[in-house]
Design a protein around this motif. Structure first.
Motif, mmCIF file in Angstrom:
data_model
loop_
_atom_site.group_PDB
_atom_site.id
_atom_site.type_symbol
_atom_site.label_atom_id
_atom_site.label_comp_id
_atom_site.label_asym_id
_atom_site.label_seq_id
_atom_site.Cartn_x
_atom_site.Cartn_y
_atom_site.Cartn_z
ATOM 1 N N SER A 1 0.792 -1.224 0.000
ATOM 2 C CA SER A 1 0.000 0.000 0.000
ATOM 3 C C SER A 1 0.829 1.281 0.000
ATOM 4 N N PRO A 2 0.427 2.312 -0.725
ATOM 5 C CA PRO A 2 -0.737 2.279 -1.603
ATOM 6 C C PRO A 2 -0.484 1.439 -2.843
ATOM 7 N N GLY A 3 -1.441 0.586 -3.157
ATOM 8 C CA GLY A 3 -1.242 -0.378 -4.221
ATOM 9 C C GLY A 3 -1.212 0.252 -5.595
ATOM 10 N N THR A 4 -0.281 -0.225 -6.399
ATOM 11 C CA THR A 4 -0.259 0.200 -7.781
ATOM 12 C C THR A 4 0.370 -0.926 -8.580
ATOM 13 N N ILE A 5 0.138 -0.945 -9.880
ATOM 14 C CA ILE A 5 0.657 -2.055 -10.675
ATOM 15 C C ILE A 5 2.121 -1.795 -11.002
ATOM 16 N N LEU A 6 2.993 -2.721 -10.558
ATOM 17 C CA LEU A 6 4.420 -2.554 -10.790
ATOM 18 C C LEU A 6 4.811 -3.103 -12.147
ATOM 19 N N ARG A 7 4.198 -4.223 -12.494
ATOM 20 C CA ARG A 7 4.574 -4.820 -13.767
ATOM 21 C C ARG A 7 3.491 -5.731 -14.285
ATOM 22 N N GLU A 8 3.451 -5.825 -15.594
ATOM 23 C CA GLU A 8 2.524 -6.746 -16.231
ATOM 24 C C GLU A 8 3.357 -7.835 -16.888
ATOM 25 N N ILE A 9 3.065 -9.096 -16.550
ATOM 26 C CA ILE A 9 3.836 -10.204 -17.113
ATOM 27 C C ILE A 9 2.888 -11.109 -17.895
ATOM 28 N N THR A 10 3.270 -11.407 -19.113
ATOM 29 C CA THR A 10 2.449 -12.330 -19.897
ATOM 30 C C THR A 10 3.007 -13.735 -19.712
ATOM 31 N N VAL A 11 2.125 -14.673 -19.409
ATOM 32 C CA VAL A 11 2.580 -16.046 -19.185
ATOM 33 C C VAL A 11 1.868 -16.984 -20.160
ATOM 34 N N PRO A 12 2.543 -18.088 -20.501
ATOM 35 C CA PRO A 12 1.914 -19.025 -21.447
ATOM 36 C C PRO A 12 0.692 -19.707 -20.841
ATOM 37 N N LYS A 13 -0.191 -20.151 -21.693
ATOM 38 C CA LYS A 13 -1.393 -20.839 -21.240
ATOM 39 C C LYS A 13 -1.036 -22.205 -20.657
ATOM 40 N N SER A 14 -1.767 -22.601 -19.645
ATOM 41 C CA SER A 14 -1.563 -23.925 -19.067
ATOM 42 C C SER A 14 -2.659 -24.843 -19.583
ATOM 43 N N ASP A 15 -2.245 -25.979 -20.100
ATOM 44 C CA ASP A 15 -3.251 -26.871 -20.666
ATOM 45 C C ASP A 15 -3.308 -28.208 -19.936
ATOM 46 N N ARG A 16 -2.514 -28.329 -18.866
ATOM 47 C CA ARG A 16 -2.552 -29.595 -18.123
ATOM 48 C C ARG A 16 -2.884 -29.337 -16.659
#
Lengths: 116, 268
Positions: free
Chosen positions: B220-235
């Motif tokens: 707090s105060p909360g804010t977005i530090l980073r956006e990470i794209t991750v691969p889809k999980s299919d299992r």
């Protein structure tokens, strides 16, 4: 007692209902009243116990019939075995009525492990 | 592609409660992907305002409305809660006076769907979330375990086919093994639901397993530090957790989160 029962329904339930699209009226009827009803009934059952005590008290003081009246007359006439009998009847009656209300409570609200 | 519309958009959103700032200058946009949606997980320490973001999307007071900034859902400002944005809470909120079936059918009942149709759909969804219709449909919530209650909550939300599903640490109170089953269930169901999911958690494994993208929040105060794209999980998570690539990714993110958060602390 009853208002506190209704406000005792946690906000979360109301919020859940809102995110499921319930209207104001639906929240009141389907959530607040529905969830508070068992507690309201239970409060009324307890209140009945108190009320019964007061009725007996009133009959002792000033009445022309009823168990309290019989108790006073028996005392005046010195009939001690009658007094004991009447006291037992009062106790049994109160117990029987409470059990009856409790029985209905379990039938009406099967989802609540009814609080004694 | 000219203008891509956003299903959810935050622009410079700040929320204060008196002197306390819950979130500060949160900005993000999740594009509307018709017929598939996206799974967004929000990671961060307790009390960092992740739930505030969810409740702003849901339009639930006291977090709603925001002190500053713009909260848009489907390109329009949020006015209040509605069935297009279903929410699953961490605490169990099954209605105690209703059987499992009636709990699941609650939203349909509010919409005025007929009893027969309600029953049919509710039973189908009870099946989909892995409960046994014969055995469980007539049970009351007090007879259910925590995992089963959350299944009911999920069914109750998904039956309304919301565009957005908000989940506030729904598995936080469950034991680890139940939790893995629930993750698998969600991973399977949300694809079918074609909704955009916002999922708050503080388990990195959970965030990586479920998410398409992960928003890392500061405390707090909360804010977005980073956006990470991750691969889809299919299992199933059990298998994924054993995989080198997956654990490597989780460790990387853990390092990133630690560095980001300690630098924020040092900076303040």
């Amino acid at each position: 007692m009853q208002p506190s029962n209704a406000s005792g329904v946690p906000d979360r339930y109301v919020e859940t209902a809102q995110t499921l699209g319930a209207s104001r009226t639906q929240i009141v009827t389907k959530v607040l009243v529905a969830l508070a009803l068992p507690d309201i009934y239970n409060s009324l059952r307890h209140l009945f116990g108190m009320a019964f005590g007061y009725i007996m008290l009133a009959e002792l003081i000033n009445a022309n019939y009823g168990l309290g009246y019989l108790l006073m007359t028996s005392q005046r006439r010195g009939l001690s075995e009658h007094i004991i009998l009447i006291l037992m009847v009062i106790g049994l009656l109160a117990f029987a009525i409470d059990r009856m209300l409790y029985f209905f409570q379990r039938g009406l609200f099967p989802y609540r492990s009814a609080d004694e | 592609m000219t203008t891509l519309s956003n299903i959810v958009e935050f622009r410079g959103v700040t929320k204060r409660f008196g002197d306390f700032t819950a979130i500060r200058d949160v900005t993000f946009a999740v594009p509307d992907l018709p017929g598939q949606g996206e799974f967004v997980t929000m990671l961060g320490p307790s009390g960092c305002g992740k739930s505030t973001v969810l409740r702003l999307i849901a339009g639930l007071p006291p977090q709603h409305p925001a002190s500053e900034g713009i909260v848009h859902v489907a390109n329009a400002p949020v006015a209040g809660p509605g069935a297009d944005r279903g929410m699953v809470f961490q605490d169990y909120t099954s209605f105690d006076n209703r059987t499992v079936e009636d709990n699941v059918a609650f939203g349909l009942e509010c919409r005025g769907v007929g009893a027969r149709e309600r029953r049919e759909q509710a039973r189908a969804w009870i099946e989909k979330v892995g409960l046994d219709v014969k055995r469980d449909a007539e049970k009351y919530p007090s007879q259910l375990s925590g995992g089963m209650r959350q299944r009911v909550a999920i069914a109750r939300t998904l039956i309304l086919r919301p565009r957005i599903i908000l989940m506030d640490e729904p598995f936080g109170a469950l034991d680890p093994s139940t939790r893995l089953h629930m993750q698998e269930l969600i991973n399977k169901l949300w694809r079918e639901a074609e909704a955009t999911v916002f999922f708050v958690t503080h388990s990195i494994e959970e965030a990586v397993y479920l998410g398409d993208r992960v928003y890392v929040f500061s405390s707090s105060p909360g804010t977005i530090l980073r956006e990470i794209t991750v691969p889809k999980s299919d299992r199933p998570p059990r298998e994924m957790l054993r995989e080198k690539a997956f654990t490597q990714l989780v460790d990387d993110i853990r390092d990133t989160v630690d560095t980001l958060q300690s630098s924020v602390r040092a900076g303040d």
